[in-house]
Design an enzyme around this catalytic site. Structure first.
Site, PDB file in Angstrom:
ATOM      1  N   ASP A 153     -26.457 -30.238   6.288  1.00 51.67           N
ATOM      2  CA  ASP A 153     -25.759 -28.947   6.345  1.00 51.67           C
ATOM      3  C   ASP A 153     -26.354 -28.049   7.438  1.00 51.67           C
ATOM      4  OD1 ASP A 153     -24.042 -26.931   5.552  1.00 51.67           O
ATOM      5  OD2 ASP A 153     -24.686 -26.924   3.456  1.00 51.67           O
TER       6      ASP A 153
ATOM      7  N   ASP B 274     -15.420 -25.686   3.211  1.00 51.34           N
ATOM      8  CA  ASP B 274     -15.867 -25.283   1.873  1.00 51.34           C
ATOM      9  C   ASP B 274     -14.678 -24.914   1.002  1.00 51.34           C
ATOM     10  OD1 ASP B 274     -18.541 -25.651   2.039  1.00 51.34           O
ATOM     11  OD2 ASP B 274     -19.045 -23.575   2.499  1.00 51.34           O
TER      12      ASP B 274
HETATM   13  C1  DGJ Z   1     -22.517 -24.997   2.471  1.00 52.76           C
HETATM   14  C2  DGJ Z   1     -21.793 -26.294   2.247  1.00 52.76           C
HETATM   15  O1  DGJ Z   1     -20.602 -26.312   2.953  1.00 52.76           O
HETATM   16  C3  DGJ Z   1     -21.574 -26.460   0.754  1.00 52.76           C
HETATM   17  O2  DGJ Z   1     -20.826 -27.619   0.505  1.00 52.76           O
HETATM   18  C4  DGJ Z   1     -22.912 -26.519   0.066  1.00 52.76           C
HETATM   19  O3  DGJ Z   1     -23.593 -27.680   0.474  1.00 52.76           O
HETATM   20  C5  DGJ Z   1     -23.718 -25.263   0.379  1.00 52.76           C
HETATM   21  N1  DGJ Z   1     -23.776 -25.022   1.800  1.00 52.76           N
HETATM   22  C6  DGJ Z   1     -25.116 -25.386  -0.167  1.00 52.76           C
HETATM   23  O4  DGJ Z   1     -25.898 -24.362   0.212  1.00 52.76           O
END
Ligand code: DGJ
Length: 733
Positions: A478, A548
């Site tokens: 990430d 997301d």
């Molecule tokens: C952002 C990501 O896109 C989410 O899926 C998740 O992993 C969060 N960060 C965790 O902090």
């Protein structure tokens, strides 16, 4: 596929069965663009490309021939010689001059293609898949050698380009701009299609007229971004999904980029693309080289579906590197939306167990397992397990998950640190921060200075320890903020213009080392969802968390937009809880899955918390995905109706032998008493008779010419479905 050099006319012709790319040497020795488009006879000499004849107010580099660059079509144009458009490169020399002129000095043609040091790039599996032309040009006054690389592919209408700049002089100079490609086009009747958005609504296709002045999109965030994407299309006004001319440009790069079109007043269009020159300045000492990232250029006369399909094939076969290349991706269950950082081992095992019962294959532990990470104010940088939450560590947890019969995956965010972390307390100079200034935080975190090899080494060592002592099959990498105050502490002033690029080179090098150490791990890239979804990342991580935003309807738009430039197998897509966390919208579990199938597929919720009926449906969904995932992930995609233009959006995937296809339709609003509305299918064999959802038979030609009725009740659907409802049609010949 071949590359021919006509010695007499000084013209290079790169061609395969579909396209031709012709390059010439101009009257003054600079490299000119002669033709790019549908295949033409390779013996054709392009004659009419250098407009000579006296023109008032134009400046002539070759006076005797009245040759002005203003009217020329050029391949890698310079500043200062009478071409008043934007140059492809700019070099500040020791004497303060920026004037340059690259003159042809030689060439090389060979099979296959070379790698680009430190950068992702397309590659061949066998030497006969592609041929490469290197054109070497020199500016003896400034001491510059530029090599223009062109690779033509046997199986795709694609040319890949990049440029290497070498200092062959005796003094250091500064590269202030070095784009990957420039393409001068002889007319301006194009539209630029780019993909814009923001967090939660990534990659909406936008079409702009480019026939006057400059149109440009870019990123200055340090990553390719959710806002604009380094993939764009130049298309004719009447080009649609099924017909018409278009060119696609995909930059194999994940940092700051620029894309520019410039229409001039002589009716020509300049297109260029590469690293964003803003705040870029790269000192190059004698004998040193600088390589630009690669750009993939594709051409079609058969519409946007054809353009996307060609790119998808190239990316799947010649860009992605993974033991999962062209293989079905595991169906995963991720705990993020179920628990966020509030979990215990017991809770995690309970979620995983239910996943196993449903048929998932991989459990992924997301953020919150390390350091003092109980919320997003602390812990990043400390890649040591939090034993309050996981008493037996990742080693113990991964074993327990494996014992259930599941693979185990882990989330990391290695490019960041929090003020509240042991890493930052020990190394405050490891973050990007401008001297004597407040640091701008994003999600309470700072960006680590990946231009420093010791930072990358530290992260490698920490992660190596975690991964090598556990049983890890998948990593979600990430990256949750953009770069601000891009300043590398304790670096020379003159190096500061290199940091954005060195940052991304550092990210690539860590990926490279981890991939080499753990070749069986499936990497999924992520940047607050889809804020670094680009061809560069696909070279390291064959799939990316698309957004997301897991709301079904938003995903229709996001995945539809993403499919223009990226393969289905690269799109992370999960079913999440209803009402949706991001939009509050409630949707049936069937409708959430019908969209998520077109991607890597998985779940992002606690399956213990859904109703028994929904759980029974989840089991069926997983069974259905397992039976069809090769078709979903690697079938040829046809976009049929855009969610940005139609109430009913639709696309389909077709197997290579055309014997099987799956169509989805997604209705935003249920319109009562609707008139005749049909979706016309594509890509089928007109002569095959297809059985649809085991209920009715129709011929391919009828389905493609007349279409399937979308009325509330048709031959295959007897129930009335409400707003935000979808259907899946399985067609078998
Ligand atoms: C952002 C990501 O896109 C989410 O899926 C998740 O992993 C969060 N960060 C965790 O902090």
């Amino acid at each position: 596929m071949d590359i021919k050099f006509n010695e007499k006319e000084k013209q290079f012709h790169l061609f395969n069965s579909k396209i031709s790319y012709v390059i010439g040497i101009c009257l003054d020795g600079e490299i000119g663009q002669l033709y790019f488009g549908k295949r033409i006879n390779e013996n054709q000499v392009v004659l009419d490309y250098q407009s000579a004849g006296l023109r008032p107010l134009c400046c002539n580099v070759k006076e005797e021939e009245n040759y002005t660059k203003e009217l020329a079509l050029l391949e890698y144009p310079a500043f200062g010689n009478g071409d008043f458009r934007d140059p492809a490169y700019e070099i500040l020399q020791a004497n303060g001059s920026r004037v340059t002129n690259l003159i042809f000095s030689g060439y090389r043609i060979y099979d296959s293609k070379e790698t680009i040091p430190g950068l992702p790039a397309t590659y061949t599996n066998t030497d006969d898949e592609a041929k490469t032309l290197e054109i070497i040009c020199r500016d003896e006054v400034a001491g510059i050698e530029a090599t223009l690389y062109y690779t033509i592919w046997r199986d795709y209408p694609v040319v890949c380009r990049h440029t290497r700049i070498k200092n062959i002089g005796v003094e250091e100079f500064k590269i202030e701009k070095a784009l990957s490609c420039n393409l001068d086009i002889p007319d301006i009747n194009y539209e630029l299609m780019h993909f814009e958005g923001a967090w939660g609504r990534e990659r909406t296709p936008i079409t702009r007229d480019v026939s006057h002045g400059i149109a440009s999109v870019e990123s200055m965030r340090g990553h390719s971004s959710a806002n604009y994407n380094p993939f764009v299309i130049m298309k004719r006004k009447n080009t649609d999904e099924f017909k018409g001319e278009a060119m696609g440009f995909s930059l194999v790069y994940s940092g700051n980029f620029t894309v520019m079109t410039q229409a001039d007043t002589f009716g020509k269009l300049r297109f260029n693309m590469g690293i964003n020159p803003k705040w870029f300045s790269w000192p190059l000492a004698p004998q040193e080289c600088f390589d630009t990232p690669e750009v993939i250029i594709t051409y079609t006369q058969d519409g946007l579906n054809d353009l996307s399909q060609n790119l998808h094939k190239l990316m799947n076969n010649n860009l992605v590197r993974s033991c999962y290349k062209n293989k079905p991706r595991p169906i995963l269950l991720n705990n993020w939306e179920a628990t966020e950082m509030d979990f215990t081992e017991e809770k995690i095992l309970k979620i995983a167990k239910k996943g196993k019962e449903a048929g998932v294959e991989l459990f992924v532990l997301d953020d919150g397992w390390f350091g003092a990470r109980n919320d997003d104010h602390a812990g990043l940088g400390d890649w040591v397990v939090n034993t309050d939450k996981l008493p037996e560590g990742i080693t113990g947890l991964s074993k327990k998950i494996n014992d259930m019969g599941l693979k185990f995956g882990l989330w990391i965010e290695p490019e960041m640190t929090n003020e509240d972390s042991d890493m930052y307390r020990a190394h405050p100079d490891w973050v990007l921060a401008a001297p004597n200034r407040k640091r701008t935080l994003g999600r309470h975190q700072m960006v680590l200075d990946y231009s420093k090899p010791e930072v990358v080494d530290n992260l490698y060592d920490q992660l190596y320890k975690v991964i090598s002592t556990a049983s890890i099959d998948y990593i979600k990498w990430d990256m949750n903020r953009s770069i601000t105050e891009c300043f590398s502490q304790n670096h020379d002033a003159k190096e500061q213009g290199t940091i954005y690029h060195k940052y991304i080179l550092g990210v690539y090098s860590l990926y490279e080392r981890l991939k080499a150490a753990f070749p069986n791990i499936l990497f999924e890239s992520c940047a607050s969802g889809g804020a670094r979804f680009d061809a560069g990342m696909l070279y390291y991580a064959p799939q990316a968390w698309t957004s997301d935003d897991t709301d079904g309807y938003e995903r229709v738009k996001i995945q539809y937009g993403t499919s223009f430039g990226y393969p289905i197998a690269s799109m992370g897509s999960h079913v999440s809880a209803s009402p949706n966390l991001q939009t509050g919208r409630s949707m049936k579990i069937k409708d959430r899955a019908n969209i998520a199938y077109f991607g890597t597929f998985g779940y992002e919720l606690d399956l213990n918390e859904i109703s028994e009926e929904d759980f029974a449906e989840v089991k069926e969904q997983i069974k259905f995905m397992k039976e069809n995932r090769e078709l979903f992930q690697y079938g040829t995609i046809y976009r049929l109706q855009s969610p940005f233009e139609h109430n009913i959006a639709s696309w389909m995937v077709v197997s290579e032998d055309k014997k099987k296809a799956i169509l989805t339709t997604y209705k935003k609003e249920n319109v009562p008493n609707m008139g005749i509305e049909k979706v016309k299918l594509a890509g089928l064999n007109p002569d095959y008779q297809y059985t649809i959802n085991s209920k009715a038979q129709m011929y391919g030609d009828y389905l493609m010419e007349a279409g399937i009725s979308m009325s509330e009740k048709n031959k295959f659907w007897f129930e009335s479905d409400g707003d935000h409802s979808s259907r899946i049609y399985v067609l078998e010949a």
